[in-house]
Design an enzyme around this catalytic site. Sequence first.
Site, mmCIF file in Angstrom:
data_model
loop_
_atom_site.group_PDB
_atom_site.id
_atom_site.type_symbol
_atom_site.label_atom_id
_atom_site.label_comp_id
_atom_site.label_asym_id
_atom_site.label_seq_id
_atom_site.Cartn_x
_atom_site.Cartn_y
_atom_site.Cartn_z
ATOM 1 N N CYS A 252 16.684 -1.994 22.617
ATOM 2 C CA CYS A 252 16.006 -1.399 21.511
ATOM 3 C C CYS A 252 16.930 -1.234 20.440
ATOM 4 O O CYS A 252 18.233 -1.122 20.155
ATOM 5 C CB CYS A 252 16.171 0.166 21.825
ATOM 6 N N CYS B 260 11.646 -4.727 8.903
ATOM 7 C CA CYS B 260 10.946 -3.242 8.780
ATOM 8 C C CYS B 260 11.535 -2.458 7.429
ATOM 9 O O CYS B 260 12.639 -2.763 7.043
ATOM 10 C CB CYS B 260 11.499 -2.370 10.070
ATOM 11 N N CYS C 243 16.448 2.628 8.822
ATOM 12 C CA CYS C 243 17.225 3.489 9.644
ATOM 13 C C CYS C 243 18.844 2.656 9.835
ATOM 14 O O CYS C 243 18.764 1.545 10.107
ATOM 15 C CB CYS C 243 16.665 3.618 11.054
ATOM 16 N N CYS D 153 7.519 -5.531 25.541
ATOM 17 C CA CYS D 153 8.010 -4.866 24.060
ATOM 18 C C CYS D 153 7.798 -5.920 22.966
ATOM 19 O O CYS D 153 8.484 -6.886 22.869
ATOM 20 C CB CYS D 153 9.811 -4.616 24.051
ATOM 21 N N GLU E 203 10.930 -11.174 17.383
ATOM 22 C CA GLU E 203 11.050 -11.261 18.816
ATOM 23 C C GLU E 203 10.418 -10.215 19.591
ATOM 24 O O GLU E 203 9.700 -9.405 19.252
ATOM 25 C CB GLU E 203 12.513 -10.857 18.978
ATOM 26 N N CYS F 91 19.777 0.949 13.017
ATOM 27 C CA CYS F 91 18.839 -0.302 13.472
ATOM 28 C C CYS F 91 19.087 -1.779 13.076
ATOM 29 O O CYS F 91 19.061 -1.910 11.792
ATOM 30 C CB CYS F 91 17.435 0.257 13.287
HETATM 31 N N1 SAH Z 1 9.849 1.493 14.279
HETATM 32 C C1 SAH Z 1 9.494 2.248 15.350
HETATM 33 C C2 SAH Z 1 9.462 1.589 16.715
HETATM 34 C C3 SAH Z 1 10.705 0.265 16.894
HETATM 35 S S1 SAH Z 1 12.177 0.755 17.336
HETATM 36 C C4 SAH Z 1 10.425 3.487 15.702
HETATM 37 O O1 SAH Z 1 11.723 3.403 14.744
HETATM 38 O O2 SAH Z 1 10.421 4.381 16.522
HETATM 39 C C5 SAH Z 1 12.120 1.532 18.714
HETATM 40 C C6 SAH Z 1 13.277 2.379 19.066
HETATM 41 O O3 SAH Z 1 14.709 2.102 19.069
HETATM 42 C C7 SAH Z 1 13.206 3.529 18.121
HETATM 43 O O4 SAH Z 1 13.397 5.044 18.697
HETATM 44 C C8 SAH Z 1 14.643 3.310 17.309
HETATM 45 O O5 SAH Z 1 14.827 4.574 16.790
HETATM 46 C C9 SAH Z 1 15.398 2.803 18.407
HETATM 47 N N2 SAH Z 1 16.564 2.167 17.849
HETATM 48 C C10 SAH Z 1 16.734 1.516 16.773
HETATM 49 N N3 SAH Z 1 17.822 1.004 16.723
HETATM 50 C C11 SAH Z 1 18.442 1.195 17.886
HETATM 51 C C12 SAH Z 1 19.693 0.875 18.427
HETATM 52 N N4 SAH Z 1 20.697 0.071 17.886
HETATM 53 N N5 SAH Z 1 20.022 1.392 19.710
HETATM 54 C C13 SAH Z 1 19.144 2.065 20.447
HETATM 55 N N6 SAH Z 1 18.089 2.245 20.113
HETATM 56 C C14 SAH Z 1 17.486 1.940 18.953
HETATM 57 FE FE1 SF4 Z 2 12.284 0.298 11.453
HETATM 58 FE FE2 SF4 Z 2 14.379 0.196 13.134
HETATM 59 FE FE3 SF4 Z 2 13.784 2.294 11.917
HETATM 60 FE FE4 SF4 Z 2 12.130 1.615 13.685
HETATM 61 S S1 SF4 Z 2 14.241 2.187 13.909
HETATM 62 S S2 SF4 Z 2 11.735 2.449 11.696
HETATM 63 S S3 SF4 Z 2 12.357 -0.480 13.560
HETATM 64 S S4 SF4 Z 2 14.317 0.658 10.846
#
Ligand code: SAH
Ligand code: SF4
Length: 338
Positions: free
Chosen positions: A321, A75, A79, A68, A55, A82
């Site tokens: 995000c 991934c 995390c 974006c 996406e 996410c």
């Molecule tokens: N993988 C990279 C970039 C993609 S995620 C990273 O983790 O930085 C982009 C941002 O969205 C990151 O700061 C991540 O921690 C945040 N993010 C992930 N899940 C989220 C959520 N459910 N709500 C808000 N931010 C989120």
């Molecule tokens: Fe991967 Fe989501 Fe963690 Fe970014 S926040 S590194 S996209 S699992």
Amino acid sequence: MTTDMLKMTDLPLELRERLAAETRIGTLQQMRIQTADEGLTRKALFQLPSGEVVESVLMVYPDRATACVSTQAGCAMGCVFCATGRLGLLQNLTPGQIVEQALWAARELKGLRTEGQGLRRSPHEKNHSVLGPQSSSLTNVVFMGMGEPFANYDRWWQSVERLHDPRGFNLGARGLTVSTVGLVPGIRRLAGEALPINLAISLHSPDDALRSEMMPINRRYPIAALLDATRDYIAQTRRRVSFEYVLLQGKNDRPEQAIALADLLQGMLCHVNLIPWNPVPGTPLGRSDRARVLRFQQELVDRGIACTVRVERGMSIAAACGQLAGATAGEAISLATA
Ligand code: SAH
Ligand code: SF4
């Protein structure tokens, strides 16, 4: 033989980018577009030749327009907060597939500009469309979609170079921002690149135990190692970094944690971007309420740490995000757990 028109190097780059923008040999097949925020946020779902989906999101503001984009399908970093992380790594994107998402955003923006009247007026400038002169073309690309850019470094960096190329997309380095989960080798490598793009680091906790619980990669690159690499990066580049901090109610949003964070970052050339967590169904996590967000911000500001709260876009279409999962969040989670 290539279907990636950007790679047809016997053609001038301008023509290649025009072909890629206006014809359909590209490797991304557009499956769906959803809009929110009165048409100023648009999310596209693309299918790759392998069948995996990614996406991208376009966000239009009065003075800029930001795409974006995703760097991977799924991934590997896992995390817990996410939606993308729940999918595991499905596929690395090629440089062409990353650039194509920005081309989609640019095309979409051009369409908006032509539609014109349908757009809401900017509240500040009642007589001007929200698409001011500066947002008539794409001004920013942020690598904050699906995936971890530094886990796909070489291909991702080629996409950066193409987006920057003055004969092509011609985006200034200042308009490009990469966000990383905190892969230390990637931060060190970026410090040595000639092109000064912006770096954002997902920190999310001032202590290792909690950070490891939220982000498994912290066991490999704990906070001290991450901040050492960040300090070296700042010393080498003299550029300010941004720390992202997603606020989860009762987990990482207490005032003492803000104070601990301020202590950690004291004296660094940095900025903290607080992100209200965007709900991912099926997790036991909660979003910090407004009062806790503001208190957390205040503790940081009181200690001299520059800090902003991210403006939210695309919540209603799961385009914010961490909500990108190649389907609606609910569908994605049932796919991920099937
Ligand atoms: N993988 C990279 C970039 C993609 S995620 C990273 O983790 O930085 C982009 C941002 O969205 C990151 O700061 C991540 O921690 C945040 N993010 C992930 N899940 C989220 C959520 N459910 N709500 C808000 N931010 C989120
Ligand atoms: Fe991967 Fe989501 Fe963690 Fe970014 S926040 S590194 S996209 S699992």
